[in-house]
Design an enzyme around this catalytic site. Structure first.
Site: not given
Ligand code: NAD
Ligand code: UDP
Ligand code: UDP
Length: 309
Positions: A140, A143, A145, A184-186, A205, A272, A274
């Site tokens: 991980r 992402y 770091e 992602r989980v949802v 879980g 992680p 929690q």
């Molecule tokens: P996403 O993957 O749907 O969106 C990321 C977008 O960035 C995509 O459209 C992808 O094509 C574009 N992209 C990736 N690398 C690129 C590059 N080198 N140049 C140009 N575009 C590039 O993800 P998201 O959930 O919409 O996340 C958006 C931002 O929010 C990200 O920076 C992510 O790290 C941050 N973030 C999201 C969550 C979450 O739960 N969704 C949580 C924490 C942080």
């Molecule tokens: N997870 C799970 N089943 C899945 C996908 C994810 O149980 O099909 C778990 C995963 O191991 C983590 C949590 O759900 O504990 C959230 O995962 P996600 O990838 O959505 O986000 P992040 O781990 O980056 O918070």
């Protein structure tokens, strides 16, 4: 204002572009379509306030804008681990280029950072003062770091060049326009439940996450961008109500009316245990707090996925 949204064709970015256009702003969406799609922004294409540009933020970008939301970066573990070197480059070189751009045009710039900067936390709930516990050499790390280094760059440009910066630490966010194969989980649980496939719980879980609905998150990002100069962040943006993954799976089954079975698969490395944001700072300095409970947000997300599957 003319506003640049990098990663604007992604899940969060497309909702943000939409909201900015509704506010009358001129929006430039920059994306390389790695995890984003044109379908996410197709409804904006005919709007004269919207412009889309295919570009990779690891390369310099010369445009004239007033504000920058830097969201470009894959966010789902399966996607950011697909090409980990590119992930670090996107966070680090991407931040340098966008900060260089902001410096040249004197634009205010917001970074989409993440709760992953806290790693597998020993402090619960997480406050912004906590420095985190990240494995720097694990799967991980590209992402986590990369995002930590991007925060460093933001604060160095702030101290060295007096840039107007805003750093948001975003916690797990969900809603319409997540990709069905996003990982992602949802989205996984909803898609599996609607297809009648087994719902895959990693580990036992009992690990927890706190889920924020997309509209609440976008509202928080806009409030942070509009906040006074001295409000640089980092500030946590997320919904503080915490659930176990088992609870999430059971709620998803109930709301979809699915008969899918729960199955248990190995927990990925460095997952992680929690995660829950302390949002005291966002409440007091931005007057922001989430309003959409998980059950309501899941219903809206299920309504989005149902016809697409
Ligand atoms: P996403 O993957 O749907 O969106 C990321 C977008 O960035 C995509 O459209 C992808 O094509 C574009 N992209 C990736 N690398 C690129 C590059 N080198 N140049 C140009 N575009 C590039 O993800 P998201 O959930 O919409 O996340 C958006 C931002 O929010 C990200 O920076 C992510 O790290 C941050 N973030 C999201 C969550 C979450 O739960 N969704 C949580 C924490 C942080
Ligand atoms: N997870 C799970 N089943 C899945 C996908 C994810 O149980 O099909 C778990 C995963 O191991 C983590 C949590 O759900 O504990 C959230 O995962 P996600 O990838 O959505 O986000 P992040 O781990 O980056 O918070
Ligand atoms: N940069 C950019 N667009 C601009 C200005 C700069 O993409 O409008 C990039 C440029 O490639 C540079 C980086 O941002 O490498 C950092 O710019 P800065 O001015 O901070 O540093 P320097 O140019 O001295 O390396």
């Amino acid at each position: 204002m003319k506003i640049l949204v990098t990663g604007g064709a992604g899940f969060i970015g497309s909702h943000l572009c939409e909201k900015l256009i509704k506010g009358g702003h001129d929006v430039l969406c920059v994306d390389n379509y790695f995890t984003g799609t044109k379908e996410n922004i197709v409804h904006l294409m005919r709007n004269p306030l919207f412009e889309a540009m295919r570009h990779d933020v690891t390369f310099p970008l010369y445009v004239e804008v007033d504000r920058i939301f830097n969201l470009a970066c894959p966010a789902s573990p399966i996607h950011y681990q697909f090409d980990p070197v590119q992930t670090t480059k996107t966070s680090v070189h991407g931040a340098i280029n966008m900060l260089g751009l902001a410096k040249r045009v004197k634009a205010r710039i917001l970074q989409a950072s993440t709760s992953e900067v806290y790693g597998d936390p020993e402090v619960h709930p997480q406050t912004e003062a906590y420095w985190g516990r990240v494995n720097p050499i694990g799967p991980r790390a590209c992402y986590d770091e990369g995002k930590r280094c991007a925060e460093t760059l933001f604060f160095d440009y702030y101290r060295q060049h007096r840039l107007e910066i805003k750093v948001a630490r975003i916690f797990n966010t969900y809603g319409p326009r997540m990709l069905p194969d996003d990982g992602r989980v949802v989205s996984n649980f909803i898609v599996q439940a609607l297809r009648g496939q087994d719902v895959t719980i990693y580990g036992d879980g009992t690990q927890t996450r706190s889920f924020c609905y997309i509209d609440d998150l976008v509202d928080g990002l806009l409030k942070l961008m509009d906040s006074p100069l001295e409000m640089t962040g980092p500030v946590n943006l997320g919904n503080p109500v915490e659930f176990t993954m088992r609870e999430l799976a059971e709620l998803t089954l109930r709301l979809t009316g699915s008969r899918s079975k729960l199955v248990f698969q190995p927990l990925p490395q460095d997952d992680p245990r929690q995660r829950q944001p302390d949002i005291t700072l966002a409440r007091s300095s931005l007057g922001w707090a989430p309003t959409v409970p998980l059950e309501e947000g899941l219903k809206r997300t299920i309504a989005y996925f149902r016809p697409t599957l």
